[in-house]
Scaffold this active site. Structure first.
Site, PDB file in Angstrom:
ATOM      1  N   LYS A  56       0.846  -1.199   0.000  1.00 13.54           N
ATOM      2  CA  LYS A  56       0.000   0.000   0.000  1.00 13.54           C
ATOM      3  C   LYS A  56       0.879   1.245   0.000  1.00 13.54           C
ATOM      4  O   LYS A  56       1.764   1.388   0.849  1.00 13.54           O
ATOM      5  CB  LYS A  56      -0.870   0.018   1.250  1.00 13.54           C
ATOM      6  CG  LYS A  56      -2.297  -0.444   1.022  1.00 13.54           C
ATOM      7  CD  LYS A  56      -3.066  -0.295   2.309  1.00 13.54           C
ATOM      8  CE  LYS A  56      -4.557  -0.285   2.088  1.00 13.54           C
ATOM      9  NZ  LYS A  56      -5.283  -0.171   3.357  1.00 13.54           N
ATOM     10  N   ILE A  57       0.581   2.120  -0.942  1.00 12.84           N
ATOM     11  CA  ILE A  57       1.367   3.341  -1.117  1.00 12.84           C
ATOM     12  C   ILE A  57       0.389   4.519  -1.078  1.00 12.84           C
ATOM     13  O   ILE A  57      -0.623   4.498  -1.790  1.00 12.84           O
ATOM     14  CB  ILE A  57       2.048   3.341  -2.520  1.00 12.84           C
ATOM     15  CG1 ILE A  57       2.867   2.054  -2.745  1.00 12.84           C
ATOM     16  CG2 ILE A  57       2.857   4.598  -2.746  1.00 12.84           C
ATOM     17  CD1 ILE A  57       4.244   2.066  -2.179  1.00 12.84           C
TER      18      ILE A  57
END
Ligand code: G3P
Length: 227
Positions: free
Chosen positions: A84-85
């Protein structure tokens, strides 16, 4: 639509994985923090052992190099890890670099169609619009999903729309109607989705009629018995 569980709680993950309706799990730093005393990486590894599907684990760096470094470490932990960014400028840069390396990403904390377009162009595997939090600002979360789905279809992006921040079961239905590929759902909302008061009433009615008919059968005189 795929269903992910939005929690880092192992007990809840085991409970719903056993039912067989979970395709994956999403976590974030806040959800991990709720599981006090647990080591982040150990927790993620345990989740990967319970659910054989995409497991999102989030980076905490704010710069692209830091995000890339963290993402590489997370991705090598298990084949199902999705990194997750956050949807910030450094996040788009990191997503592009990671996609070139074949590392799967979920661009998160995302609130606009243009952020989703850029994430898809950067090669994101998923985008996570935060529907509940957006609705709280009087902006329609389901409209956002519909727009992103349309844009991705218009340009044949393979990036999946993962509806997140679901507050109740209506959010899940709206996300499905808007064409989201995935919804990530907190355990309490998933529990709501399995239930209807009318189902409970109908079942109670059927069982009481069944019991009544059995009592009648059991109380019939036995004419063959002459004693
Ligand atoms: O993955 C977490 C995301 O779904 C955000 O949820 O409840 O913190 O708005 P919430």
């Amino acid at each position: 639509m795929e269903i992910f569980l939005d929690t880092a709680n192992l007990e809840e993950i085991r409970k719903y994985a056993k039912i067989g309706i979970i395709d994956g799990v999403t976590t974030n730093p806040a959800l991990i923090a709720k599981e006090e005393g647990k080591d982040f990486k150990e927790l993620i590894k345990e989740i990967c052992e319970i659910v054989d599907g995409p497991i999102s684990a989030e980076v905490i760096s704010m710069d692209a190099d830091g995000m890339i470094r963290e993402a590489r470490e997370l991705a090598q932990m298990h084949r199902n890890i999705i990194v997750k960014i956050p949807a910030i400028p450094a996040g788009f840069e990191a997503t592009k670099a990671l996609s070139k390396e074949g590392i799967k990403t979920n661009v998160t904390i995302l609130y606009t169609t243009n952020q989703a377009l850029l994430a898809a162009k950067a090669g994101a595997t998923y985008v996570s619009p935060f529907i509940g939090r957006l609705d709280a600002t009087s902006t329609s979360g389901s409209d956002l999903i519909r727009e992103i789905v349309t844009v991705f279809k218009n340009y044949n992006f393979s990036t999946k729309v993962l509806a997140a921040s679901m507050r109740n079961e209506i959010y899940v239905k709206d996300a499905a109607l808007a064409g989201a590929h995935v919804a990530t759902i907190p355990p309490d909302v998933l529990e709501q989705m399995m239930k209807s008061e009318l189902t409970d009433l109908g079942l109670k009615d059927f069982l009481s009629q069944w019991e009544e008919s059995q009592n009648k059968l059991n109380n019939q005189p036995n004419y063959g018995d002459q004693s």
